[in-house]
Design an enzyme around this catalytic site. Structure first.
Site, PDB file in Angstrom:
ATOM      1  N   THR A 126       0.820  -1.208   0.000  1.00 33.24           N
ATOM      2  CA  THR A 126       0.000   0.000   0.000  1.00 33.24           C
ATOM      3  C   THR A 126       0.861   1.268   0.000  1.00 33.24           C
ATOM      4  O   THR A 126       1.995   1.254   0.512  1.00 33.24           O
ATOM      5  CB  THR A 126      -0.906  -0.005   1.266  1.00 33.24           C
ATOM      6  OG1 THR A 126      -1.414   1.305   1.493  1.00 33.24           O
ATOM      7  CG2 THR A 126      -0.138  -0.414   2.513  1.00 33.24           C
ATOM      8  N   ASP A 127       0.298   2.347  -0.525  1.00 31.91           N
ATOM      9  CA  ASP A 127       1.001   3.643  -0.477  1.00 31.91           C
ATOM     10  C   ASP A 127       1.168   4.134   0.960  1.00 31.91           C
ATOM     11  O   ASP A 127       1.967   5.037   1.227  1.00 31.91           O
ATOM     12  CB  ASP A 127       0.267   4.708  -1.328  1.00 31.91           C
ATOM     13  CG  ASP A 127      -1.171   4.972  -0.904  1.00 31.91           C
ATOM     14  OD1 ASP A 127      -1.660   4.344   0.058  1.00 31.91           O
ATOM     15  OD2 ASP A 127      -1.821   5.836  -1.548  1.00 31.91           O
ATOM     16  N   GLU A 128       0.415   3.530   1.907  1.00 30.40           N
ATOM     17  CA  GLU A 128       0.459   4.005   3.293  1.00 30.40           C
ATOM     18  C   GLU A 128       1.797   3.704   3.965  1.00 30.40           C
ATOM     19  O   GLU A 128       2.126   4.296   4.993  1.00 30.40           O
ATOM     20  CB  GLU A 128      -0.712   3.422   4.095  1.00 30.40           C
ATOM     21  CG  GLU A 128      -2.039   3.744   3.413  1.00 30.40           C
ATOM     22  CD  GLU A 128      -3.272   3.499   4.247  1.00 30.40           C
ATOM     23  OE1 GLU A 128      -3.166   3.446   5.478  1.00 30.40           O
ATOM     24  OE2 GLU A 128      -4.357   3.365   3.647  1.00 30.40           O
ATOM     25  N   TYR A 151      -1.833  -0.403  11.077  1.00 30.53           N
ATOM     26  CA  TYR A 151      -2.040  -1.062   9.778  1.00 30.53           C
ATOM     27  C   TYR A 151      -0.839  -0.868   8.859  1.00 30.53           C
ATOM     28  O   TYR A 151      -0.264  -1.837   8.349  1.00 30.53           O
ATOM     29  CB  TYR A 151      -3.320  -0.530   9.107  1.00 30.53           C
ATOM     30  CG  TYR A 151      -3.411  -0.888   7.641  1.00 30.53           C
ATOM     31  CD1 TYR A 151      -3.634  -2.206   7.234  1.00 30.53           C
ATOM     32  CD2 TYR A 151      -3.246   0.088   6.640  1.00 30.53           C
ATOM     33  CE1 TYR A 151      -3.691  -2.537   5.879  1.00 30.53           C
ATOM     34  CE2 TYR A 151      -3.310  -0.236   5.296  1.00 30.53           C
ATOM     35  CZ  TYR A 151      -3.526  -1.550   4.916  1.00 30.53           C
ATOM     36  OH  TYR A 151      -3.579  -1.869   3.582  1.00 30.53           O
ATOM     37  N   LYS A 155       1.981  -3.533   7.331  1.00 28.57           N
ATOM     38  CA  LYS A 155       2.199  -3.755   5.894  1.00 28.57           C
ATOM     39  C   LYS A 155       3.675  -3.507   5.536  1.00 28.57           C
ATOM     40  O   LYS A 155       4.245  -4.202   4.705  1.00 28.57           O
ATOM     41  CB  LYS A 155       1.295  -2.843   5.067  1.00 28.57           C
ATOM     42  CG  LYS A 155      -0.193  -3.146   5.176  1.00 28.57           C
ATOM     43  CD  LYS A 155      -0.580  -4.510   4.645  1.00 28.57           C
ATOM     44  CE  LYS A 155      -0.486  -4.615   3.137  1.00 28.57           C
ATOM     45  NZ  LYS A 155      -0.993  -5.946   2.670  1.00 28.57           N
TER      46      LYS A 155
END
Ligand code: NAD
Ligand code: TYD
Length: 336
Positions: A126-128, A151, A155
């Site tokens: 994810t970009d997060e 989260y 990841k």
């Protein structure tokens, strides 16, 4: 690459990816391995039930023996790992689940991939993982990871394990980092499906804080095409960003949903902000574009399609907004 194990294939992006791959490659066999948590819906895959090219196995990616068994039984050569606990707000309320599934589960899959010498392990990230990105900056694949929620930290941890298996054991791996997806089968706890289904019921749209946080909302099929391309043309050991490179504030996104549905903007309600809320994510996707990929839906097109899907598929989402969902909703929004 012929026999793919799609973990988390009963969830939102995973099920869209299964449809996309089975339609696109008539000689691929797909086995979905999914725990069927609150977010997994076997009915998302109903149209493939009974097809010899498709199988569904219920199981937990943390269960190494179960993963080994499904890989051996179905002669899997490629794992694409979508399985995860994916909601930031739930990860704030109960961080244990993201660590268990996203970190330990990814490790168990990697272990089996190494032991059975699979052709490819692809990680959906994810970009997060880049953390909050102030404008006008954009994240490139070589940038440092600065995750800020349980989260995104889980990841990032999973990504590090994937890369470690590439360096240490030579496991053939690739990773994609997608921006926010929208589209069919999106569980209505995430902002776009939550706002859409609330608006349909004339319920408030809870905007966190000032609503000026920015996200890059991409259509789920554009993301699926990006993953497909990396599976076939990506360099081993490399990371690829996938997004539209256009960011929208949450308040604008909410107003657009209301406009599509012909509902009043007065449904927008500002509530207490999310703890540690990342103000902005923004990707530079030139590395993936250089492989021949392009995002084919603008935000407006993606949103319109998504909202129309929810209007046409009330029988899919209505039953989800009951039971455990209502308990979660009360806990998450009751006191805000
Ligand atoms: P989702 O929550 O809709 O689906 C997750 C699926 O994983 C569900 O079917 C669930 O049953 C399954 N699952 C959860 N724990 C499991 C376990 N221990 N073992 C086996 N299966 C398990 O998620 P999504 O939005 O489709 O996201 C899929 C992947 O894409 C995730 O890895 C997520 O981090 C990543 N991602 C999502 C977005 C987004 O906008 N939704 C953006 C970028 C990356
Ligand atoms: P979400 O769909 O949870 O995705 P993520 O946090 O992984 O980007 O949220 C998208 C944006 O919408 C994010 O900035 C948080 C915000 N948001 C709200 O304002 N209200 C809500 O009820 C939810 C769920 C999200």
């Amino acid at each position: 690459m012929r026999n793919l194990l799609i973990t988390g294939g009963a969830g939102f992006i995973g099920s869209n990816f299964v449809h996309y791959m089975l339609e696109r490659y008539s000689d691929y066999r797909i086995v979905v391995f999914d725990k069927l948590t609150y977010a997994g819906r076997r009915e998302n895959l109903l149209r493939w039930e009974g097809e010899p090219r498709f199988a569904f196995v219920q199981g937990d990616i943390c269960d190494l023996a179960a993963v080994r068994s499904v890989v051996q039984t179905h002669e899997i050569d490629t794992i694409v790992n979508f399985a995860a606990e994916t909601h930031v707000d739930r990860s704030i309320l109960a961080p244990d689940a993201v660590v268990t599934t996203n970190v330990n589960g990814t490790w168990a899959l990697l272990e089996v991939a190494r032991e059975l010498q699979l052709e490819r392990f692809h990680q959906i990230s994810t970009d997060e993982v880049y953390g909050a990105i102030p404008p006008p900056q954009r994240s490139r694949e070589g940038d440092p990871l600065e995750p800020r929620s349980p989260y995104s930290a889980s990841k990032a941890g999973a990504e590090h394990l994937v890369y470690a298996y590439y360096i240490t054991y030579g496991l053939p791996v690739t990773t994609t980092r997608g921006s926010n997806n929208i589209g069919p089968y999106h569980y209505p706890e995430k902002a776009v499906p939550l706002f859409t289904t609330n608006a349909l019921d004339d319920l408030p749209l809870p905007i966190y804080g000032d609503g000026l946080q920015m996200r890059d909302y991409q259509y789920v099929l554009d993301h699926c095409e990006g993953i497909d391309l990396v599976l076939h043309k990506g360099q081993l050991g490399e990371f690829y960003n996938v997004g539209t490179e256009v960011e929208t504030t949450n308040i604008v996104m909410a107003r657009k949903i209301l406009d599509i549905l012909g509902k009043p903007h007065s449904l927008i309600t500002h509530v207490t902000d999310r703890a540690g809320h990342d103000r902005r994510y923004a990707l530079d996707c030139s590395k993936l574009r250089a492989l021949g990929w392009q995002s084919r839906h603008s935000f407006d097109e993606a949103l319109e399609r998504t909202v129309r899907w929810f209007v046409a598929n009330e029988a899919w989402w209505r039953p989800l907004k009951s039971g455990e969902y209502l308990e979660y909703y009360r806990k998450q929004y009751g006191e805000r």
